[in-house]
Design an enzyme around this catalytic site. Structure first.
Site, PDB file in Angstrom:
ATOM      1  N   HIS A 257       0.866 -48.244  51.106  1.00 46.19           N
ATOM      2  CA  HIS A 257      -0.306 -48.405  51.957  1.00 46.19           C
ATOM      3  C   HIS A 257      -1.429 -49.022  51.142  1.00 46.19           C
ATOM      4  CE1 HIS A 257      -3.459 -47.516  54.868  1.00 46.19           C
ATOM      5  NE2 HIS A 257      -2.480 -47.321  55.743  1.00 46.19           N
ATOM      6  N   ASP A 308       4.358 -45.145  59.677  1.00 46.31           N
ATOM      7  CA  ASP A 308       5.475 -45.785  60.372  1.00 46.31           C
ATOM      8  C   ASP A 308       6.826 -45.168  60.030  1.00 46.31           C
ATOM      9  OD1 ASP A 308       4.199 -47.846  61.894  1.00 46.31           O
ATOM     10  OD2 ASP A 308       3.742 -48.869  60.024  1.00 46.31           O
TER      11      ASP A 308
HETATM   12  C1  LIG Z   1       0.447 -48.954  60.123  1.00 43.85           C
HETATM   13  C2  LIG Z   1       0.529 -49.700  58.894  1.00 43.85           C
HETATM   14  O1  LIG Z   1       0.220 -50.852  58.877  1.00 43.85           O
HETATM   15  S1  LIG Z   1       1.068 -48.872  57.532  1.00 43.85           S
HETATM   16  C3  LIG Z   1       1.893 -50.108  56.564  1.00 43.85           C
HETATM   17  C4  LIG Z   1       3.159 -50.551  57.214  1.00 43.85           C
HETATM   18  N1  LIG Z   1       3.897 -51.512  56.401  1.00 43.85           N
HETATM   19  C5  LIG Z   1       5.007 -51.191  55.741  1.00 43.85           C
HETATM   20  O2  LIG Z   1       5.497 -50.087  55.762  1.00 43.85           O
HETATM   21  C6  LIG Z   1       5.670 -52.338  54.998  1.00 43.85           C
HETATM   22  C7  LIG Z   1       6.023 -51.951  53.583  1.00 43.85           C
HETATM   23  N2  LIG Z   1       4.834 -51.788  52.770  1.00 43.85           N
HETATM   24  C8  LIG Z   1       4.165 -52.866  52.270  1.00 43.85           C
HETATM   25  O3  LIG Z   1       4.574 -54.006  52.449  1.00 43.85           O
HETATM   26  C9  LIG Z   1       2.893 -52.628  51.477  1.00 43.85           C
HETATM   27  O4  LIG Z   1       2.913 -51.369  50.881  1.00 43.85           O
HETATM   28  C10 LIG Z   1       1.646 -52.768  52.343  1.00 43.85           C
HETATM   29  C11 LIG Z   1       1.655 -54.115  53.075  1.00 43.85           C
HETATM   30  C12 LIG Z   1       1.547 -51.667  53.372  1.00 43.85           C
HETATM   31  C13 LIG Z   1       0.407 -52.681  51.462  1.00 43.85           C
HETATM   32  O5  LIG Z   1       0.405 -53.824  50.697  1.00 43.85           O
HETATM   33  P1  LIG Z   1      -0.545 -54.077  49.426  1.00 43.85           P
HETATM   34  O6  LIG Z   1      -1.675 -53.142  49.415  1.00 43.85           O
HETATM   35  O7  LIG Z   1      -0.843 -55.530  49.429  1.00 43.85           O
HETATM   36  O8  LIG Z   1       0.380 -53.691  48.231  1.00 43.85           O
HETATM   37  P2  LIG Z   1       1.327 -54.681  47.438  1.00 43.85           P
HETATM   38  O9  LIG Z   1       2.259 -55.361  48.379  1.00 43.85           O
HETATM   39  O10 LIG Z   1       0.451 -55.547  46.579  1.00 43.85           O
HETATM   40  O11 LIG Z   1       2.119 -53.652  46.554  1.00 43.85           O
HETATM   41  C14 LIG Z   1       1.704 -53.125  45.298  1.00 43.85           C
HETATM   42  C15 LIG Z   1       2.969 -52.840  44.497  1.00 43.85           C
HETATM   43  O12 LIG Z   1       3.765 -51.875  45.176  1.00 43.85           O
HETATM   44  C16 LIG Z   1       5.009 -52.441  45.572  1.00 43.85           C
HETATM   45  N3  LIG Z   1       5.286 -52.022  46.929  1.00 43.85           N
HETATM   46  C17 LIG Z   1       4.373 -51.849  47.924  1.00 43.85           C
HETATM   47  N4  LIG Z   1       4.992 -51.448  49.028  1.00 43.85           N
HETATM   48  C18 LIG Z   1       6.297 -51.362  48.738  1.00 43.85           C
HETATM   49  C19 LIG Z   1       7.419 -50.996  49.483  1.00 43.85           C
HETATM   50  N5  LIG Z   1       7.307 -50.637  50.757  1.00 43.85           N
HETATM   51  N6  LIG Z   1       8.619 -51.012  48.882  1.00 43.85           N
HETATM   52  C20 LIG Z   1       8.751 -51.371  47.583  1.00 43.85           C
HETATM   53  N7  LIG Z   1       7.704 -51.721  46.818  1.00 43.85           N
HETATM   54  C21 LIG Z   1       6.499 -51.729  47.391  1.00 43.85           C
HETATM   55  C22 LIG Z   1       4.807 -53.944  45.514  1.00 43.85           C
HETATM   56  O13 LIG Z   1       6.007 -54.637  45.343  1.00 43.85           O
HETATM   57  C23 LIG Z   1       3.863 -54.054  44.344  1.00 43.85           C
HETATM   58  O14 LIG Z   1       4.609 -53.871  43.177  1.00 43.85           O
HETATM   59  P3  LIG Z   1       4.228 -54.654  41.823  1.00 43.85           P
HETATM   60  O15 LIG Z   1       2.831 -54.196  41.477  1.00 43.85           O
HETATM   61  O16 LIG Z   1       5.263 -54.194  40.856  1.00 43.85           O
HETATM   62  O17 LIG Z   1       4.296 -56.106  42.165  1.00 43.85           O
HETATM   63  O1  LIG Z   2      -4.942 -49.072  57.679  1.00 38.69           O
HETATM   64  C1  LIG Z   2      -4.014 -49.859  57.442  1.00 38.69           C
HETATM   65  O2  LIG Z   2      -4.044 -50.708  56.536  1.00 38.69           O
HETATM   66  C2  LIG Z   2      -2.797 -49.837  58.264  1.00 38.69           C
HETATM   67  C3  LIG Z   2      -2.900 -49.054  59.511  1.00 38.69           C
HETATM   68  O3  LIG Z   2      -3.295 -49.541  60.549  1.00 38.69           O
HETATM   69  C4  LIG Z   2      -2.568 -47.644  59.477  1.00 38.69           C
HETATM   70  O4  LIG Z   2      -2.170 -47.145  58.431  1.00 38.69           O
HETATM   71  O5  LIG Z   2      -2.675 -46.986  60.535  1.00 38.69           O
END
Ligand SMILES: CC(=O)SCCNC(=O)CCNC(=O)[C@H](O)C(C)(C)COP(=O)(O)OP(=O)(O)OC[C@H]1O[C@@H](n2cnc3c(N)ncnc32)[C@H](O)[C@@H]1OP(=O)(O)O
Ligand SMILES: O=C([O-])CC(=O)C(=O)O
Length: 372
Positions: A257, A308
């Site tokens: 997150h 999620d």
């Molecule tokens: C309701 C919502 O929107 S909640 C979020 C729903 N999305 C997901 O579940 C998709 C999976 N998660 C992700 O893609 C990310 O964690 C996000 C998009 C939620 C947040 O992204 P950011 O804050 O940009 O984090 P970022 O992608 O830069 O990750 C930071 C580090 O953690 C790692 N990481 C983050 N999420 C994950 C994951 N789900 N699985 C594996 N590694 C991960 C990244 O690869 C990165 O590693 P590094 O520093 O070695 O390169």
């Molecule tokens: O806040 C965020 O980045 C993603 C989101 O909508 C949630 O977690 O409910």
């Protein structure tokens, strides 16, 4: 200029709708744990829009308004029937339908507080009907009109299946609606605010937000979690699957997150409901696979499950089609989008950041016939 990729940590506005401080989520200062345990979704809608909990009379009034406005225009139903329906993702249908609803709303472009509030009621009331109508039409079934005597949680399940849902199903669904309702300046809410900050209309704001929620890094992750669980299939396949994902540096959906570091406070509530419902419906393996994934992922990286992750197995155990998971997120989150849209209008300033240019400079123009 310093560039902050993904606007991480940038404070772009003030807001009194919800807050995330030290991994604690509140709506208008009320802890999400209390709301998840005790509040109906309708109470939360009122809270987000009025910044106070309703008394009984106010609650009954908003319930009445939502119930009275839940029917959708026949034109939206006819539109769905004209689609190549099995090729259309329900989030694309929802995005299109909200835009279409605007065409049949005489007040769509009326810009005053009262008219905007009335539109908020109509959009909040109609979104669930849009989702369940689409879900039925693509199965060759007729849409079911929402009942005025059921809660929004119960009505969603009723208009989806045609059967009155069990108490535990309504409890779980209501909890999911409460937990997804708002989340500060997440991507879809920010999108809505950027859109209406141009003084565009409420329908445009909500349509834009649906587009942003659809992506798998945001709301689309709940469907992607279920895809992963389905691919894994059995508990014994979890470990090799997760190891391979890490080896290939692929993301595990439902983890991580942008704001939470220690953990998402909503996940525990959904985890409990997932355990309860998967057991009750005789399909505990989805919960068992999920807990095994959590164990393996958190042992490798500080990546706790987000909202999620456990919602996926919970919705699956309610018999809901996997591609409806994100539209359900929208049915709840639209309450937050609308609260933020109304707040944006109240104290508006165009949202327009800058980009640092990193393309070529001082190029010499060459006429087209001389270009290689
Ligand atoms: C309701 C919502 O929107 S909640 C979020 C729903 N999305 C997901 O579940 C998709 C999976 N998660 C992700 O893609 C990310 O964690 C996000 C998009 C939620 C947040 O992204 P950011 O804050 O940009 O984090 P970022 O992608 O830069 O990750 C930071 C580090 O953690 C790692 N990481 C983050 N999420 C994950 C994951 N789900 N699985 C594996 N590694 C991960 C990244 O690869 C990165 O590693 P590094 O520093 O070695 O390169
Ligand atoms: O806040 C965020 O980045 C993603 C989101 O909508 C949630 O977690 O409910």
């Amino acid at each position: 200029m310093t560039v902050t990729r993904g606007l991480e940590g940038i404070i772009a506005t003030t807001s009194s709708v919800s807050s995330i401080i030290d991994d604690t989520l509140t709506y208008v200062g009320y802890n999400i744990d209390d709301l998840a345990e005790h509040a109906s979704f309708e109470e939360v809608v009122y809270l987000l829009w009025h910044r106070e909990l309703p008394n009984l009379e106010q609650l009954n009034e908003i319930k009445k308004q939502l119930a009275e406005n839940a029917k959708i225009p026949q034109q939206v139903i006819d539109h769905f029937k004209s689609y190549p329906i099995n090729k259309v993702h329900p989030m694309a249908a929802l995005r299109t339908a909200v835009s279409l609803l605007g065409l049949y709303d005489d007040e769509a472009d009326v810009m005053n507080n009262d008219a905007n509030y009335r539109k908020a009621i109509r959009i909040q009331a109609q979104l669930p009907t849009v989702v369940t109508s689409f879900a039925r039409i693509r199965k060759g079934l007729e849409p079911i009109e929402p009942r005025t005597d059921l809660s929004m949680a119960a009505n969603f399940l009723y208009t989806l299946t045609g059967e009155e849902p069990s108490e535990v199903a309504v409890e779980a669904f209501n909890k999911a609606l409460v937990l997804h309702a708002d989340h500060e300046l997440n991507a879809s809410t920010f999108t809505a605010r950027v859109c209406v900050a141009t003084l565009s209309d409420v329908y445009s704001g909500v349509t834009s937000a649906i587009g942003a929620l659809k992506g798998p890094l945001h709301g689309g992750a709940n469907e992607a979690v279920m895809k992963m669980l389905t691919e894994i299939g059995e508990v014994e396949n979890v470990e090799p699957y997760i190891n391979e994902k890490f080896a290939n540096k692929e993301k595990i959906m439902g983890f991580g997150h942008r704001v939470y570091r220690k953990g998402d406070p909503r996940a525990k509530h959904l985890k409990i409901m997932s355990e309860k419902l998967t057991k009750l419906t005789g399909q505990p393996k989805w919960y068992e696979m999920s807990t095994k994934i959590e164990e393996l992922v958190t042992a490798k990286k500080p990546l706790p499950p987000n909202v999620d992750f456990y919602s996926a197995s919970m919705y699956h155990s309610l018999g809901i089609d996997h591609d409806l998971f994100t539209p359900i997120f929208a049915v709840s989150r639209v309450s937050g989008w609308l609260a933020h849209i109304l707040e944006q209008y109240e104290n508006n300033r165009l949202i327009r950041p800058r980009a640092e240019y990193d393309g070529p400079v001082q190029q010499t123009f060459v006429p087209v016939e001389q270009r290689l």
